[in-house]
Write an enzyme that holds these catalytic residues in place. Structure first.
Site, PDB file in Angstrom:
ATOM      1  N   GLY A 125      -5.698   5.558   3.815  1.00 56.64           N
ATOM      2  CA  GLY A 125      -6.519   5.407   2.625  1.00 56.64           C
ATOM      3  C   GLY A 125      -5.634   5.043   1.447  1.00 56.64           C
ATOM      4  O   GLY A 125      -4.521   4.543   1.613  1.00 56.64           O
ATOM      5  N   ARG A 126      -6.118   5.328   0.248  1.00 59.51           N
ATOM      6  CA  ARG A 126      -5.340   4.974  -0.942  1.00 59.51           C
ATOM      7  C   ARG A 126      -4.324   6.029  -1.325  1.00 59.51           C
ATOM      8  O   ARG A 126      -3.411   5.759  -2.111  1.00 59.51           O
ATOM      9  CB  ARG A 126      -6.272   4.677  -2.112  1.00 59.51           C
ATOM     10  CG  ARG A 126      -6.929   3.317  -1.954  1.00 59.51           C
ATOM     11  CD  ARG A 126      -7.645   2.852  -3.197  1.00 59.51           C
ATOM     12  NE  ARG A 126      -8.880   3.589  -3.375  1.00 59.51           N
ATOM     13  CZ  ARG A 126      -9.262   4.142  -4.515  1.00 59.51           C
ATOM     14  NH1 ARG A 126      -8.521   4.065  -5.583  1.00 59.51           N
ATOM     15  NH2 ARG A 126     -10.408   4.775  -4.589  1.00 59.51           N
TER      16      ARG A 126
ATOM     17  N   GLU B  79      -0.374   5.302  -1.293  1.00 56.69           N
ATOM     18  CA  GLU B  79       0.228   4.378  -2.261  1.00 56.69           C
ATOM     19  C   GLU B  79       0.776   5.109  -3.480  1.00 56.69           C
ATOM     20  O   GLU B  79       1.756   4.666  -4.073  1.00 56.69           O
ATOM     21  CB  GLU B  79      -0.744   3.275  -2.657  1.00 56.69           C
ATOM     22  CG  GLU B  79      -1.743   3.637  -3.710  1.00 56.69           C
ATOM     23  CD  GLU B  79      -2.692   2.496  -4.066  1.00 56.69           C
ATOM     24  OE1 GLU B  79      -2.705   1.458  -3.395  1.00 56.69           O
ATOM     25  OE2 GLU B  79      -3.437   2.674  -5.031  1.00 56.69           O
TER      26      GLU B  79
ATOM     27  N   CYS C 239      -2.973   4.026   9.554  1.00 58.41           N
ATOM     28  CA  CYS C 239      -3.421   3.106   8.515  1.00 58.41           C
ATOM     29  C   CYS C 239      -2.352   2.949   7.433  1.00 58.41           C
ATOM     30  O   CYS C 239      -1.228   2.572   7.701  1.00 58.41           O
ATOM     31  CB  CYS C 239      -4.758   3.606   7.975  1.00 58.41           C
ATOM     32  SG  CYS C 239      -5.719   2.389   7.065  1.00 58.41           S
ATOM     33  N   HIS C 240      -2.685   3.261   6.180  1.00 61.15           N
ATOM     34  CA  HIS C 240      -1.761   3.125   5.063  1.00 61.15           C
ATOM     35  C   HIS C 240      -0.722   4.248   5.012  1.00 61.15           C
ATOM     36  O   HIS C 240       0.133   4.252   4.121  1.00 61.15           O
ATOM     37  CB  HIS C 240      -2.531   3.057   3.738  1.00 61.15           C
ATOM     38  CG  HIS C 240      -3.222   1.748   3.523  1.00 61.15           C
ATOM     39  ND1 HIS C 240      -4.384   1.418   4.179  1.00 61.15           N
ATOM     40  CD2 HIS C 240      -2.909   0.697   2.739  1.00 61.15           C
ATOM     41  CE1 HIS C 240      -4.761   0.215   3.798  1.00 61.15           C
ATOM     42  NE2 HIS C 240      -3.891  -0.252   2.933  1.00 61.15           N
TER      43      HIS C 240
ATOM     44  N   TYR D 183      -2.352  -0.299   9.142  1.00 62.47           N
ATOM     45  CA  TYR D 183      -3.324  -1.302   8.735  1.00 62.47           C
ATOM     46  C   TYR D 183      -2.535  -2.595   8.507  1.00 62.47           C
ATOM     47  O   TYR D 183      -1.439  -2.559   7.929  1.00 62.47           O
ATOM     48  CB  TYR D 183      -4.056  -0.851   7.460  1.00 62.47           C
ATOM     49  CG  TYR D 183      -5.181  -1.772   7.100  1.00 62.47           C
ATOM     50  CD1 TYR D 183      -6.329  -1.826   7.885  1.00 62.47           C
ATOM     51  CD2 TYR D 183      -5.095  -2.610   5.999  1.00 62.47           C
ATOM     52  CE1 TYR D 183      -7.361  -2.692   7.580  1.00 62.47           C
ATOM     53  CE2 TYR D 183      -6.117  -3.480   5.689  1.00 62.47           C
ATOM     54  CZ  TYR D 183      -7.250  -3.516   6.481  1.00 62.47           C
ATOM     55  OH  TYR D 183      -8.271  -4.386   6.186  1.00 62.47           O
TER      56      TYR D 183
END
Length: 186
Positions: A87-88, A91, A117-118, A137
């Site tokens: 997800g975010r 980051e 993923c991320h 991802y």
């Protein structure tokens, strides 16, 4: 059974946070989910990412997730393994020196690490991917490569294990990703 640490944060992918949290507990593992600047009982917001035929995933509001650990009290030496959802959240979590130090602890001690993923953004920022095959991802492929890893371009429902590292492209890989991670925990 193992004691697994999940490092998470606001706008983590809902499935990539909640499903491993519950599945690992159902398998008998002790799971502690923490977020920087938050304590046990605090909540984080999640997001649901869907693959609906667009050029990238879509994002919708997810559930609120209640943390069961306090980040400031965590000692990574007390845990057997690390799980990093996508997800975010990764980051901005990768900008936190304490998070980076924790990720490096697990890598340097050769403890099992699962990232989806991320989540690869945290692994790249911690500089622990050199010589490792790592799925993520596809938008994270440049970060994996720049960090010295080999990007594993595998189907979205697949996972790959390289030594102590188990990675997958996204939540459709949960059955395979969690199965491979559980094998490292056994």
């Amino acid at each position: 059974m193992s004691h697994v640490l999940i490092i998470t944060g606001d706008f983590v992918e809902d499935y990539e946070n909640m499903v491993p949290f519950q599945c690992l507990q159902a398998m008998g593992h002790q799971v502690t989910a923490v977020c920087p600047d938050k304590a046990a009982g605090d909540t984080i917001k999640t997001a649901i990412h869907d693959f609906e035929g667009d050029q990238t995933y879509t994002e919708k509001p997810g559930h609120n997730f209640t943390l069961n650990g306090t980040f400031a009290e965590i000692n990574p030496a007390d845990f057997d393994a690390l799980l990093i959802p996508g997800g975010r959240a990764p980051e901005y979590l990768r900008l936190n020196p304490s998070v980076i130090s924790m990720v490096q602890h697990f890598a340097n001690q050769n403890k099992p690490i699962a990232a989806v993923c991320h989540g690869a953004q945290l692994l790249a920022a911690a500089n622990v991917l050199k010589g490792k095959k790592c799925s993520a991802y596809p938008a994270c492929a440049p970060e994996v490569t720049l960090a010295g890893g080999e990007f594993a371009d595998i189907p979205v429902d697949s996972a790959i294990t390289d030594g102590n590292l188990v990675t997958a492209p996204a939540w459709p890989a949960h059955p395979e990703w969690l199965k491979q991670f559980n094998q490292l925990l056994s």
